[in-house]
Design a protein around this motif. Structure first.
Motif, PDB file in Angstrom:
ATOM      1  N   ARG A 121      -6.297  -1.249  -4.142  1.00 49.61           N
ATOM      2  CA  ARG A 121      -5.426  -1.923  -4.978  1.00 49.61           C
ATOM      3  C   ARG A 121      -4.186  -2.374  -4.063  1.00 49.61           C
ATOM      4  N   HIS A 122      -3.648  -1.500  -3.512  1.00 47.29           N
ATOM      5  CA  HIS A 122      -2.550  -1.483  -2.563  1.00 47.29           C
ATOM      6  C   HIS A 122      -2.767  -2.702  -1.534  1.00 47.29           C
ATOM      7  N   ALA A 123      -3.822  -2.538  -1.054  1.00 44.94           N
ATOM      8  CA  ALA A 123      -4.374  -3.531   0.194  1.00 44.94           C
ATOM      9  C   ALA A 123      -4.794  -4.728  -0.318  1.00 44.94           C
ATOM     10  N   TYR A 124      -4.857  -5.158  -1.541  1.00 40.67           N
ATOM     11  CA  TYR A 124      -5.282  -6.395  -2.269  1.00 40.67           C
ATOM     12  C   TYR A 124      -3.878  -7.044  -2.590  1.00 40.67           C
ATOM     13  N   HIS A 125      -3.684  -7.911  -1.845  1.00 37.84           N
ATOM     14  CA  HIS A 125      -2.387  -8.528  -2.070  1.00 37.84           C
ATOM     15  C   HIS A 125      -2.290 -10.025  -1.078  1.00 37.84           C
ATOM     16  N   GLY A 126      -1.594 -10.653  -1.434  1.00 47.39           N
ATOM     17  CA  GLY A 126      -1.430 -11.998  -0.792  1.00 47.39           C
ATOM     18  C   GLY A 126      -2.413 -13.063  -1.029  1.00 47.39           C
ATOM     19  N   ILE A 127      -3.009 -12.740  -2.211  1.00 44.64           N
ATOM     20  CA  ILE A 127      -4.450 -13.816  -2.381  1.00 44.64           C
ATOM     21  C   ILE A 127      -3.787 -15.078  -2.760  1.00 44.64           C
ATOM     22  N   GLY A 128      -4.343 -16.087  -2.029  1.00 44.49           N
ATOM     23  CA  GLY A 128      -3.843 -17.496  -2.208  1.00 44.49           C
ATOM     24  C   GLY A 128      -2.651 -17.679  -1.644  1.00 44.49           C
TER      25      GLY A 128
END
Ligand SMILES: Cc1ncc(COP(=O)(O)O)c(C=O)c1O
Length: 344
Positions: A121-128
Motif C-alpha cells: 500500500r505504501h508504494a501504491y501512490h501517485g496514481i494518475g
C-alpha cells in the motif's frame, strides 16, 4: 578432500538422471527448430495438465529471462513493479528487468522476504499523476529469497489488492516446486488459483540442466510474447532439448519428488544445526534453504571445505541450500563439521 556436494546453491547440483535421459531420448533424427516440434508440443500439454488448459507457456533458458520478459509483457515503460528489496529481480539480475522491461522497480523492505498488502500500500501512490511512475505489477518470489513460503491467503490478498487497482500479480517461481510441496498444493493451486497472472516457472533448481518457462494465466498478456521472447534473445533453436527436461520433471511427479526431497533435507539440516551452540537459524525453514547466523571467524574456515554464500555480512548470516541430490549423510557430515569449526 572436499566433499562432492556442498550447500551453496541448488544451482550447484547436477542434473537429475531422468532429465539427462530425457534429453538423450529426444536426440535422434531431425525435427523443426524454434519450438515447432513434437517434443515441445508434448511439454506444453504437460504444462496444461498441471496448470490448466487455459494457459499459454513459453520456454526460455534461464530465470532472469523468465522474470524480465514476463515483466516486459506486463508493463509499459512508464509503469512500475513493486517488489521486495531482497527480490532476485531487484538484487541479482544486474538491472535486466529495468533495461529490457524499461520500467522502474519499487523495492519495499521486508523482514522475511514477503510483501504484504500493508507494505505494498505504501508504494501504491501517485496514481494518475503524470510526474509519477504508475504501479502496474506486484512481483513476489515463491519460495522467497529468505527461504520462507507465502501462505495461500497471503498470495490471494496480494492478488486481490492488485486486481482491485488494475494491477497484476507476477510470481518469480524459480522454486515454485519447493513452495507447492511445502504448502501441500498442486502447481495450479499454488499459482493460478491464488490469483497469479504470470509465473516464472523454474525447472533448473528442480533438477533440470537449464529449463525455465513463462506461464501466462491471463492470455491477453501474451499476445506479442513470441516477439518479446525472440527479441529478448531467448528463443531456443533446438528447443526440443529444453522441452524434454520439462516433460521429464512434469511426468510421474518427478518435480514433486525432487522438491520434497530437497525440502526434507533442509528440515534435517535445521534439526542438526539447531543442536549447535552459538549458531542461530534466522528465518523459518519452510522449503529448501537454511539461513543461519554463525560466529564470524568460523565462516572462512567452513568455506575452505564447503563453498557457500554469505547472505548478510554485517549480521554474519549465511545461506545453505539443499537440492534434489543432497543426501542425509551429506547433511550430517556438514553439520558435524559446522559444530567442530564453531567450537574451535
Ligand atoms: C529467486 C530466484 N529467481 C530467479 C532465479 C534465476 O536466475 P538465473 O537467471 O540464474 O537462472 C534465481 C536463481 O538463483 C533465484 O534464486
Amino acid at each position: 578432500m572436499k566433499p562432492a556436494r556442498s550447500f551453496a546453491s541448488d544451482n550447484n547440483a547436477g542434473v537429475h538422471p531422468k532429465v539427462l535421459q530425457a534429453i538423450s531420448s529426444v536426440n535422434h533424427g531431425h525435427v523443426v527448430g524454434y519450438g515447432d516440434d513434437p517434443y515441445t508440443a508434448a511439454a506444453v500439454r504437460k504444462f496444461k495438465q498441471h496448470f490448466g488448459s487455459d494457459i499459454e507457456v513459453f520456454i526460455v533458458f534461464n530465470g532472469t529471462a523468465a522474470n524480465t520478459l514476463g515483466l516486459k509483457a506486463m508493463t509499459e515503460s512508464y509503469q512500475a513493479v513493486i517488489c521486495s528489496d531482497a527480490a532476485h529481480i531487484y538484487t541479482d539480475e544486474c538491472g535486466a528487468p529495468e533495461k529490457f522491461a524499461g520500467c522502474k522497480l519499487l523495492p519495499i523492505a521486508t523482514t522475511d522476504g514477503k510483501l504484504t498488502v500493508d507494505s505494498v500500500r505504501h508504494a501504491y501512490h501517485g496514481i494518475g499523476d503524470q510526474h509519477h511512475v504508475q504501479p502496474r505489477v506486484i512481483s513476489i518470489t515463491q519460495v522467497t529469497e529468505m527461504g520462507t513460503v507465502y501462505k495461500p491467503k497471503e498470495v490471494r490478498d496480494l492478488a486481490r489488492f492488485a486486481h482491485q487497482r488494475n494491477m497484476l500479480l507476477h510470481m518469480d517461481g524459480a522454486r515454485i516446486a519447493n513452495a507447492a510441496v511445502s504448502l501441500g498444493l498442486t502447481l495450479r493451486e499454488a499459482t493460478c488459483d491464488l490469483g497469479v497472472d504470470v509465473l516464472s516457472c523454474g525447472g533448473t533448481k528442480n533438477g533440470a540442466m537449464g529449463a525455465e518457462a513463462v506461464v501466462f494465466f491471463d492470455r491477453k498478456l501474451c499476445q506479442d510474447f513470441l516477439y518479446v521472447r525472440k527479441q529478448g534473445m531467448q528463443l531456443a533453436s533446438k528447443m526440443r532439448f529444453i522441452s524434454a527436461q520439462f516433460e521429464a520433471l512434469l511426468t510421474g511427479d518427478l518435480w514433486k519428488q525432487n522438491a520434497a526431497h530437497a525440502n526434507r533435507m533442509a528440515k534435517l539440516l535445521q534439526q542438526e544445526i539447531r543442536k549447535i551452540p552459538r549458531v542461530k537459524i534466522v528465518y523459518d525453514v519452510e522449503a529448501n534453504g537454511v539461513f543461519a547466523q554463525i560466529p564470524r571467524q568460523a565462516i572462512a574456515k567452513l568455506q575452505k571445505r564447503y563453498f557457500f554464500y554469505v547472505w548478510n555480512e554485517e549480521q554474519s548470516v549465511v545461506r545453505w541450500m539443499c537440492s534434489f541430490d543432497t543426501t542425509e549423510e551429506d547433511v550430517k557430515q556438514f553439520a558435524r563439521f559446522v559444530a567442530q569449526t564453531v567450537a574451535e
